[in-house]
Design an enzyme around this catalytic site. Structure first.
Site, PDB file in Angstrom:
ATOM      1  N   CYS A 145     -21.037   5.647  82.459  1.00  0.00           N
ATOM      2  CA  CYS A 145     -21.009   4.246  82.052  1.00  0.00           C
ATOM      3  C   CYS A 145     -22.166   3.917  81.122  1.00  0.00           C
ATOM      4  CB  CYS A 145     -21.003   3.321  83.267  1.00  0.00           C
ATOM      5  SG  CYS A 145     -22.464   3.348  84.297  1.00  0.00           S
ATOM      6  N   CYS A 146     -22.041   2.779  80.450  1.00  0.00           N
ATOM      7  CA  CYS A 146     -23.053   2.283  79.514  1.00  0.00           C
ATOM      8  C   CYS A 146     -23.200   3.269  78.347  1.00  0.00           C
ATOM      9  CB  CYS A 146     -24.363   2.050  80.261  1.00  0.00           C
ATOM     10  SG  CYS A 146     -25.541   0.987  79.400  1.00  0.00           S
ATOM     11  N   ILE A 147     -24.417   3.777  78.105  1.00  0.00           N
ATOM     12  CA  ILE A 147     -24.657   4.701  76.996  1.00  0.00           C
ATOM     13  C   ILE A 147     -24.346   6.148  77.374  1.00  0.00           C
ATOM     14  CG2 ILE A 147     -27.082   5.126  77.572  1.00  0.00           C
ATOM     15  CD1 ILE A 147     -25.622   4.679  74.013  1.00  0.00           C
ATOM     16  N   PRO A 149     -21.693   7.788  78.134  1.00  0.00           N
ATOM     17  CA  PRO A 149     -20.546   8.489  77.527  1.00  0.00           C
ATOM     18  C   PRO A 149     -20.894   9.342  76.311  1.00  0.00           C
ATOM     19  CG  PRO A 149     -19.853   6.322  78.215  1.00  0.00           C
ATOM     20  CD  PRO A 149     -21.345   6.381  78.422  1.00  0.00           C
ATOM     21  N   THR A 208     -16.848   3.414  81.209  1.00  0.00           N
ATOM     22  CA  THR A 208     -16.811   1.948  81.171  1.00  0.00           C
ATOM     23  C   THR A 208     -18.054   1.454  80.437  1.00  0.00           C
ATOM     24  OG1 THR A 208     -16.436  -0.044  82.532  1.00  0.00           O
ATOM     25  CG2 THR A 208     -18.023   1.563  83.368  1.00  0.00           C
TER      26      THR A 208
END
Length: 237
Positions: A145-147, A149, A208
């Site tokens: 999630c967030c950065i 990925p 996400t």
């Protein structure tokens, strides 16, 4: 760079509801830890479920794992914040877990990789790369999630991920430019809302946006909950 650590949550469940105050938020229930006064403070009990490894990168949004996304980080701080069993990332093996989840925070871009400095030319920590490839090769789901990925985008070529929208939209998506970097890494970026999770069925990667979006905290946790739910579904447990 501090040694990277992993918090192993043998029984990772999704909370049934999210409270509106940070100190009460429990989007992830860390369960199944060895009985002790500290572990008991999680307020959870062992129950059947998938064995999920939670990979952490430091303390705090600008230095490591985002607290609301992970509530833990590298070894010393992890023991204090999570009050649970933690292990060196080098010890993490896909053979012993059903899935792996990577919370965000700048630690993913600074400690788990060099993305914060090098962008699309970044390098990923060798243990992180090994873990991603190992779980992927074993057909076991990975959640980010967030950065975070960007880690999958760099290591698993052609993977589908999301960091939200691709335009800043008046500041609502301040890190929208990350989508272009993800494309430059050879991955596919899929536009999703903050409460949504994208599932790459082929690669079993679930992502996400989380704090890539400037929005109310409960929206962030809705998206994280959706990601965790999909990861657990993909384990088949």
């Amino acid at each position: 760079m501090a040694a990277l650590r992993a918090l192993v949550a043998p029984r990772l469940g999704v909370a049934s509801a999210f409270a509106p105050f940070p100190e009460l938020l429990r989007p992830l229930s860390l369960c199944g830890l060895a009985p002790s006064p500290r572990a008991a403070l999680h307020g959870s009990a062992p129950r059947p479920g998938a064995r999920v490894a939670l990979v952490l990168s430091g303390c705090g949004v600008y230095d490591g794992s985002e607290i609301h996304e992970a509530s833990a980080n590298v070894l010393t701080e992890s023991a204090r914040i999570a009050r649970g069993k933690i292990s060196d990332l080098a010890q993490l093996s896909a053979a012993n877990h059903d899935a792996a989840i990577f919370p965000g925070g700048f630690g993913a871009a600074k400690n788990l990789s060099t993305f914060a400095v090098d962008g699309k030319d970044c390098r990923v920590n060798q243990d992180v790369e090994r873990v991603l490839k190992e779980f992927h090769g074993a057909g076991k789901p990975i959640g980010l999630c967030c950065i975070a990925p960007v880690l999958a985008a760099k290591v698993l070529r052609g993977v589908e991920v999301t960091v939200g929208h691709e335009q800043e939209e008046g500041g609502k998506w301040p890190y929208a430019g990350t989508a272009e970097a993800i494309k430059a890494l050879g991955a596919k970026h899929c536009v999703k809302g903050v409460t949504e999770a994208h599932v790459d069925q082929k690669n079993k990667v679930v992502t996400t946006p989380a704090f890539m979006c400037e929005t109310a905290l409960h929206h962030i946790h809705d998206g994280i909950g959706a990601m965790v739910k999909k990861v657990l579904e993909l384990t088949g447990k």
